[in-house]
Write a protein that holds these residues in place. Structure first.
Motif, short mmCIF file in Angstrom:
data_model
loop_
_atom_site.label_atom_id
_atom_site.label_comp_id
_atom_site.label_asym_id
_atom_site.label_seq_id
_atom_site.Cartn_x
_atom_site.Cartn_y
_atom_site.Cartn_z
N GLU A 9 20.60 -48.39 23.84
CA GLU A 9 20.59 -48.51 24.78
C GLU A 9 21.79 -48.49 25.30
OE1 GLU A 9 18.18 -51.30 25.81
OE2 GLU A 9 16.21 -49.35 25.33
N VAL A 10 22.85 -49.92 24.38
CA VAL A 10 23.91 -51.00 25.07
C VAL A 10 25.04 -49.37 24.50
CG1 VAL A 10 26.19 -51.99 24.38
CG2 VAL A 10 23.11 -52.78 23.86
N VAL A 11 25.10 -48.99 24.25
CA VAL A 11 26.14 -47.49 23.57
C VAL A 11 25.81 -46.76 25.09
CG1 VAL A 11 26.63 -45.35 22.91
CG2 VAL A 11 25.95 -46.99 21.18
N VAL A 12 24.61 -46.58 26.02
CA VAL A 12 24.18 -45.79 26.49
C VAL A 12 24.92 -47.01 27.67
CG1 VAL A 12 22.38 -44.83 28.53
CG2 VAL A 12 22.43 -44.37 25.43
N ARG A 13 24.39 -47.92 28.05
CA ARG A 13 25.01 -48.35 29.36
C ARG A 13 26.31 -48.55 29.16
NH1 ARG A 13 21.68 -54.65 29.68
NH2 ARG A 13 20.03 -53.15 29.73
N LYS A 14 27.04 -48.73 28.02
CA LYS A 14 28.03 -48.54 28.27
C LYS A 14 29.41 -47.39 29.19
CE LYS A 14 29.72 -52.73 25.29
NZ LYS A 14 29.93 -52.95 24.00
N ARG A 15 28.23 -46.31 27.86
CA ARG A 15 29.18 -45.28 28.78
C ARG A 15 28.57 -44.36 30.17
NH1 ARG A 15 26.24 -41.06 25.38
NH2 ARG A 15 27.38 -42.07 23.37
N ALA A 16 27.43 -44.97 30.83
CA ALA A 16 27.89 -44.68 32.26
C ALA A 16 28.15 -46.36 33.11
CB ALA A 16 26.12 -45.49 32.69
N GLU A 17 28.59 -47.19 32.42
CA GLU A 17 29.74 -47.93 33.26
C GLU A 17 30.78 -47.44 33.19
OE1 GLU A 17 29.45 -51.81 31.18
OE2 GLU A 17 27.25 -52.26 32.43
N GLU A 18 31.40 -46.71 32.38
CA GLU A 18 32.97 -46.27 32.31
C GLU A 18 32.49 -45.00 32.40
OE1 GLU A 18 36.10 -45.24 30.80
OE2 GLU A 18 35.59 -47.59 31.22
N GLU A 19 31.67 -44.26 33.53
CA GLU A 19 31.87 -43.41 33.90
C GLU A 19 31.66 -43.66 35.68
OE1 GLU A 19 28.45 -40.62 33.34
OE2 GLU A 19 29.24 -39.81 31.28
N SER A 20 30.83 -44.16 35.46
CA SER A 20 30.78 -45.51 37.06
C SER A 20 32.08 -45.84 37.45
CB SER A 20 29.50 -46.06 37.42
OG SER A 20 28.64 -46.00 37.18
N ILE A 63 10.44 -53.01 11.94
CA ILE A 63 10.36 -53.37 12.71
C ILE A 63 11.45 -53.72 13.04
CG2 ILE A 63 8.50 -53.56 15.15
CD1 ILE A 63 6.47 -53.82 13.16
N ALA A 64 11.81 -54.80 13.36
CA ALA A 64 12.94 -55.48 13.82
C ALA A 64 14.26 -54.57 13.54
CB ALA A 64 13.22 -56.94 13.05
N ARG A 65 14.64 -53.99 12.57
CA ARG A 65 15.88 -52.93 11.96
C ARG A 65 15.51 -51.77 12.71
NH1 ARG A 65 15.48 -53.80 6.62
NH2 ARG A 65 14.16 -52.45 6.88
N GLY A 66 14.23 -51.48 13.19
CA GLY A 66 13.72 -50.18 14.61
C GLY A 66 14.07 -50.62 16.12
N ARG A 67 14.31 -52.25 16.56
CA ARG A 67 13.98 -52.20 18.42
C ARG A 67 15.64 -52.72 17.50
NH1 ARG A 67 9.40 -56.50 18.31
NH2 ARG A 67 8.18 -55.36 18.75
N ASN A 68 16.49 -53.68 16.64
CA ASN A 68 17.83 -53.84 16.62
C ASN A 68 18.40 -52.46 17.22
OD1 ASN A 68 20.16 -54.72 16.59
ND2 ASN A 68 20.40 -54.34 14.52
N GLU A 69 18.33 -51.11 16.22
CA GLU A 69 18.89 -49.70 16.54
C GLU A 69 19.02 -49.44 17.91
OE1 GLU A 69 17.92 -47.53 13.63
OE2 GLU A 69 18.63 -48.22 12.03
N GLU A 70 17.46 -49.39 18.21
CA GLU A 70 17.11 -49.09 19.91
C GLU A 70 18.04 -49.62 20.87
OE1 GLU A 70 12.92 -48.85 22.47
OE2 GLU A 70 13.13 -49.01 21.12
N LEU A 71 17.84 -50.99 20.75
CA LEU A 71 18.84 -52.06 21.70
C LEU A 71 20.42 -51.63 21.50
CD1 LEU A 71 17.59 -55.01 20.86
CD2 LEU A 71 17.39 -54.01 23.13
N GLN A 72 20.79 -51.43 20.50
CA GLN A 72 22.22 -50.59 19.94
C GLN A 72 22.79 -49.30 21.02
OE1 GLN A 72 23.22 -50.83 15.92
NE2 GLN A 72 23.12 -52.50 15.68
#
Length: 283
Positions: free
Chosen positions: A111-122, A100-109
């Motif tokens: 989310e971080v990638v998507v957020r950085k991509r959105a920030e870069e696009e902005s 469960i912890a690994r799954g949440r960690n991968e999900e957070l990672q």
């Protein structure tokens, strides 16, 4: 009561099934309890202490052990089995928690990638002109300062070209703003094809463009001649009913000069309007 009603009552009376994981843990608890009970019963059943000599004796017949020893052995063995089962369950629960912890960690990672991509696009959208897809004034200012510092370290001069489309208002008035937008896009494409990728090309106003180059004087003259040739070729293609014409002003800064990018743009602007006045006076 009809069959349908009876079937409904039967369904309602049917016990509700537990979730799969609850059934699984319940089944393991029952198995552990059953094993312990069988071990205790085995000890009680062997109260007289008779066991097969081949197991506890020397193979010469039937041996005897005391009831207390047998019960003690059964108790220790039951405790051992219970501890093994408990340890297995703890390990399994720990493994599930880790999964469960690994799954949440991968999900957070993710989310971080998507957020950085959105920030870069902005960030890119904030520096890019949406019509021509080249840099806007903010993007030009940011990148020009960076190129200026690199050229200064390399002891190279920089040149700022300010380019203004001549009689652009006539194109808008005669053919409409949609055609005027197409003219701006086409001219931006010509600029991009003329200059190098290391040069900074931007649309800094309505019909105004800026280019920054880290080139010596002869390189600037060659680039300007190539630009005029590319515009002439585009006009000669006969794909539109108007001509693209432009005026250009140039400002230069040597490595040790203190002129800012803003000051260089103003100097190039004055040189561009001087060329425009001379052209209109000659006409």
């Amino acid at each position: 009561m009809g069959r349908v009603a009876m079937a409904r009552c039967a369904r309602q009376a049917r016990p509700r099934r537990c979730p799969a994981r609850h059934r699984r843990w319940h089944r393991r608890d029952v198995q552990a309890d059953t094993l312990e009970r069988w071990l205790i019963l085995a000890g009680i059943f062997l109260v007289d202490g008779q066991v097969v000599a081949g197991v506890l004796g020397d193979g010469g017949g039937v041996g005897r052990i005391g009831t207390a020893e047998l019960m003690t052995f059964a108790g220790y063995f039951a405790a051992f089995v219970g501890s093994v089962i408990s340890t297995y369950e703890l390990f399994e629960r720990a493994e599930r928690a880790m999964q469960i912890a690994r799954g949440r960690n991968e999900e957070l990672q993710r989310e971080v990638v998507v957020r950085k991509r959105a920030e870069e696009e902005s960030r890119q959208l904030a520096l890019i002109d949406p019509l021509t897809n080249i840099y806007n004034r903010r993007g030009f200012t940011a990148l020009a300062a960076h190129v200026r510092e690199i050229a200064r370290r390399q002891q190279r001069p920089i040149h700022v070209l300010l380019i203004d489309l001549d009689r652009f208002k006539r194109i808008n008035d005669a053919f409409g703003h949609a055609v005027g937008d197409k003219a701006l896009v086409e001219f931006a494409q010509i600029l991009t094809a003329t200059f190098r990728k290391s040069d900074v090309v931007a649309r800094t106003g309505g019909d105004e463009f800026c280019v920054l180059l880290a080139e010596p004087v002869d390189g600037i003259q060659t680039a300007m001649a190539r630009l005029r040739q590319n515009v002439d070729d585009s006009n000669g293609a006969g794909t539109r009913s108007y001509r693209l014409e432009f005026s250009i002003g140039v400002a230069r800064a040597m490595p040790n000069d203190d002129d800012s990018i803003h000051a260089l743009v103003e100097m190039a602007d004055e040189a561009m309007y001087e060329e425009k006045r001379l052209r209109e006076g000659a006409a």
